[in-house]
Design a protein around this motif. Sequence first.
Motif, PDB file in Angstrom:
ATOM      1  N   UNK A 230       0.883  -1.512   0.491  1.00 41.66           N
ATOM      2  CA  UNK A 230       0.486   0.136  -0.242  1.00 41.66           C
ATOM      3  C   UNK A 230       0.612   1.496   0.146  1.00 41.66           C
ATOM      4  N   UNK A 231       1.897   1.203   0.452  1.00 39.28           N
ATOM      5  CA  UNK A 231       2.576   2.086   1.501  1.00 39.28           C
ATOM      6  C   UNK A 231       4.074   1.827   1.657  1.00 39.28           C
ATOM      7  N   UNK A 232       4.829   2.881   1.231  1.00 44.06           N
ATOM      8  CA  UNK A 232       6.210   2.391   1.975  1.00 44.06           C
ATOM      9  C   UNK A 232       7.118   3.598   2.129  1.00 44.06           C
ATOM     10  N   UNK A 233       7.737   4.220   3.078  1.00 44.49           N
ATOM     11  CA  UNK A 233       7.911   5.376   2.998  1.00 44.49           C
ATOM     12  C   UNK A 233       9.888   5.088   4.544  1.00 44.49           C
ATOM     13  N   UNK A 242      17.198  -1.864   4.481  1.00 49.40           N
ATOM     14  CA  UNK A 242      16.449  -1.753   3.813  1.00 49.40           C
ATOM     15  C   UNK A 242      15.977  -2.742   3.317  1.00 49.40           C
ATOM     16  N   UNK A 243      16.761  -3.718   3.121  1.00 47.20           N
ATOM     17  CA  UNK A 243      16.738  -4.813   1.685  1.00 47.20           C
ATOM     18  C   UNK A 243      16.592  -5.718   2.643  1.00 47.20           C
ATOM     19  N   UNK A 244      17.093  -5.614   4.298  1.00 47.03           N
ATOM     20  CA  UNK A 244      16.343  -6.899   4.852  1.00 47.03           C
ATOM     21  C   UNK A 244      14.940  -7.029   5.607  1.00 47.03           C
ATOM     22  N   UNK A 273      16.614   6.671   0.841  1.00 48.65           N
ATOM     23  CA  UNK A 273      15.630   6.725   0.817  1.00 48.65           C
ATOM     24  C   UNK A 273      13.959   6.349  -0.186  1.00 48.65           C
ATOM     25  N   UNK A 274      13.269   5.807   0.003  1.00 46.01           N
ATOM     26  CA  UNK A 274      11.592   5.133  -0.336  1.00 46.01           C
ATOM     27  C   UNK A 274      11.180   6.247  -0.224  1.00 46.01           C
ATOM     28  N   UNK A 276       7.724   5.229  -1.633  1.00 40.24           N
ATOM     29  CA  UNK A 276       6.353   4.250  -3.020  1.00 40.24           C
ATOM     30  C   UNK A 276       5.358   4.186  -2.022  1.00 40.24           C
ATOM     31  N   UNK A 277       3.705   4.359  -3.311  1.00 38.58           N
ATOM     32  CA  UNK A 277       2.764   3.984  -3.121  1.00 38.58           C
ATOM     33  C   UNK A 277       2.203   3.434  -4.193  1.00 38.58           C
ATOM     34  N   UNK A 278       2.007   2.215  -3.453  1.00 34.89           N
ATOM     35  CA  UNK A 278       1.565   1.153  -4.658  1.00 34.89           C
ATOM     36  C   UNK A 278       2.221   0.009  -5.291  1.00 34.89           C
ATOM     37  N   UNK A 279       3.661   0.059  -4.446  1.00 30.37           N
ATOM     38  CA  UNK A 279       4.249   0.051  -5.581  1.00 30.37           C
ATOM     39  C   UNK A 279       4.128  -2.047  -5.385  1.00 30.37           C
ATOM     40  N   UNK A 280       5.750  -2.911  -6.142  1.00 28.61           N
ATOM     41  CA  UNK A 280       5.026  -4.048  -6.008  1.00 28.61           C
ATOM     42  C   UNK A 280       6.045  -4.320  -4.979  1.00 28.61           C
ATOM     43  N   UNK A 281       6.846  -5.483  -4.373  1.00 27.61           N
ATOM     44  CA  UNK A 281       7.697  -5.821  -3.984  1.00 27.61           C
ATOM     45  C   UNK A 281       8.856  -5.242  -4.640  1.00 27.61           C
ATOM     46  N   UNK A 282       8.924  -6.141  -5.713  1.00 31.76           N
ATOM     47  CA  UNK A 282       9.983  -6.072  -7.011  1.00 31.76           C
ATOM     48  C   UNK A 282      10.176  -5.469  -6.952  1.00 31.76           C
ATOM     49  N   UNK A 283       9.255  -3.478  -7.265  1.00 25.87           N
ATOM     50  CA  UNK A 283       9.665  -2.403  -7.897  1.00 25.87           C
ATOM     51  C   UNK A 283      10.502  -2.044  -6.426  1.00 25.87           C
ATOM     52  N   UNK A 284      10.007  -2.334  -5.491  1.00 23.35           N
ATOM     53  CA  UNK A 284      11.040  -1.724  -4.502  1.00 23.35           C
ATOM     54  C   UNK A 284      12.370  -2.247  -4.050  1.00 23.35           C
ATOM     55  N   UNK A 285      12.390  -3.086  -4.525  1.00 23.20           N
ATOM     56  CA  UNK A 285      14.052  -3.879  -4.535  1.00 23.20           C
ATOM     57  C   UNK A 285      14.753  -2.882  -5.098  1.00 23.20           C
ATOM     58  N   UNK A 286      14.045  -2.641  -5.927  1.00 31.39           N
ATOM     59  CA  UNK A 286      14.912  -2.134  -8.043  1.00 31.39           C
ATOM     60  C   UNK A 286      15.065  -0.624  -7.532  1.00 31.39           C
TER      61      UNK A 286
END
Length: 578
Positions: A230-233, A242-244, A273-274, A276-286
């Motif tokens: 839903x959201x990650x900041x 962050x990767x863990x 710093x991140x 993101x709203x509605x991003x997938x886990x793969x997109x957040x990792x990238x």
Amino acid sequence: CPRCESMVQITPPEGWRPASAAGEWSAADGTPPPLDRVAASQLLELGPTGGSLLEKLLARPWLVGGTALLTLAIAIAGVRWLLRGPGDALPVANKDRVPAVAAASPEKSRSGVISPAAKLRAEPKPPVKEPAAPAVKNPVKDKDADAAKQSPAPPVQPAPSLAINQKPQSTHAKTELPTAASRPIESKAIEPDLLPPDETPPAKVVRPAEVKKAASPRVDLTARLADRLPAIELNDAPLGAALNLLGSLSTAPITVNADAMCQLGVTPQDPISLKLDGATLGEALEAAATQRGMSVVTDGGQVLVTWPAEYRDSLKKVRYTVSDMTGDDKAALADLAAVIRKLVSPESWQTAGGRGTIEPDSGALVVVQTGEVHQQVLVFCERLRVARRLPLRSREKAEHFALTTQTDRAHDILDRPVTANFHEPTPLARIVAFLSETTGSAILIDRAALAAAETSDRVEASLTVQKRGLGETLTELLQPLGLVYRTVGGSLIQITTPEALDERPELEFYPIKPWLDRGVLPERLAERLKSRVAPSTWSDVGGQAEICYDAPSHCFLVLQSQLAQAAIERLLASPPKK
């Protein structure tokens, strides 16, 4: 209790009176004595009163059966002893070859009675007594064979010591250096003990026969990376943390390529710093990896954070000027190209089935390779200049090309004191996180290698140390799990498996001029090193390890695993005396 022999509290029945065997106790009112004042024989009499002694015994079948069995066993043992006779001896075919057998004392129970089983075990071991030979009155005249047989055997003389030219047997025959007698002597300075003995464990780490394993549960990696958040900041969060975090959300194991991180100048403590709203886990990792010039790939159910795609896959043509090292000598230029193909990522060249090429061209080497290998070629050329005491050509910091080994660079980290008390089994990931936090060091776990060995960072271990160095602490923690660690760039520590460690050979430079000054030939010294350290891993016996001698710098260039490099460094640290 007659069965378990433990003490029990017994309440006497109403109307019970102590017998005459009660000892010193007596009471006018007939109260029973304390339990510790009751005789042992009296304990058997507790129970219903009245009846004869035979009736009381028959009321206890366990006592009747035990007595019968003990009597039968003693009778059988006595009959066997009488039938054998005191003078009987075991038949011996060849008395000279039968060693003397010491008389074994029969085992006794706590009551002092010899058990039947112990009696039978002791029977085959009586001392064999030879009949005394008749005295020979005149041994000089009686020289026939019968008199010789009757004469006592001569006393056994101690074994003579080994002669000078005899070679004693050794339990380390596989790692022992060949002696000078086993091959032609090339130099009088070469001695059988050319290299000092190495008291450290062997370079080849063998996984224990039984180790604890805890394989990660199978995860549908594609589905997990497609899950939306839903959201990650994250604000200035360390890259490793962050990767863990993202790995725990995806339940997918994430491995960071320590070599890529070192070459790109990235550390796990670098902030990202991140938002993101509605991003997938793969997109957040990238997104997290891209901020530090890295990328995310999936391979065999594992998520790997490594070099960018264009850096690891795309071929690039680069011209390296090396005339300062080869001059106008075409042969020297060709030899340098051959050495690079042999020592720098050998599997990536076309001659070994890869895609890269290297060609001499007028005092330069034209190299077509990926960005990853180009970085290794650059480091090799600059370190060779340092060894030959030539000016550097690149703009990078000089400390990146020091001739010190990976282990030497990490001494400050590995010597940091650690105090830990994980006396209860604890997941490996939790212990490693504690060690990393308390010592301020960056410790990465090669989860892909652990998965290939059917284990994971969930495997539990125990660790209790008091002001112990981090290197020793990691060895004590990982050895029971069949794991090892390696240092990368002097600042990173990676936990991996012995198999993965052997698949990552490293290139090191070793100055050997002190050995040459004492008359030691480099070819002979190289042979001794290969016979002493990981002898089955060198290229001349089918392995991938290499050792080359660079005459202008008086250095050995060695491609080996990190554990083998540590053993080579210890052996070369003590040249022979003149």
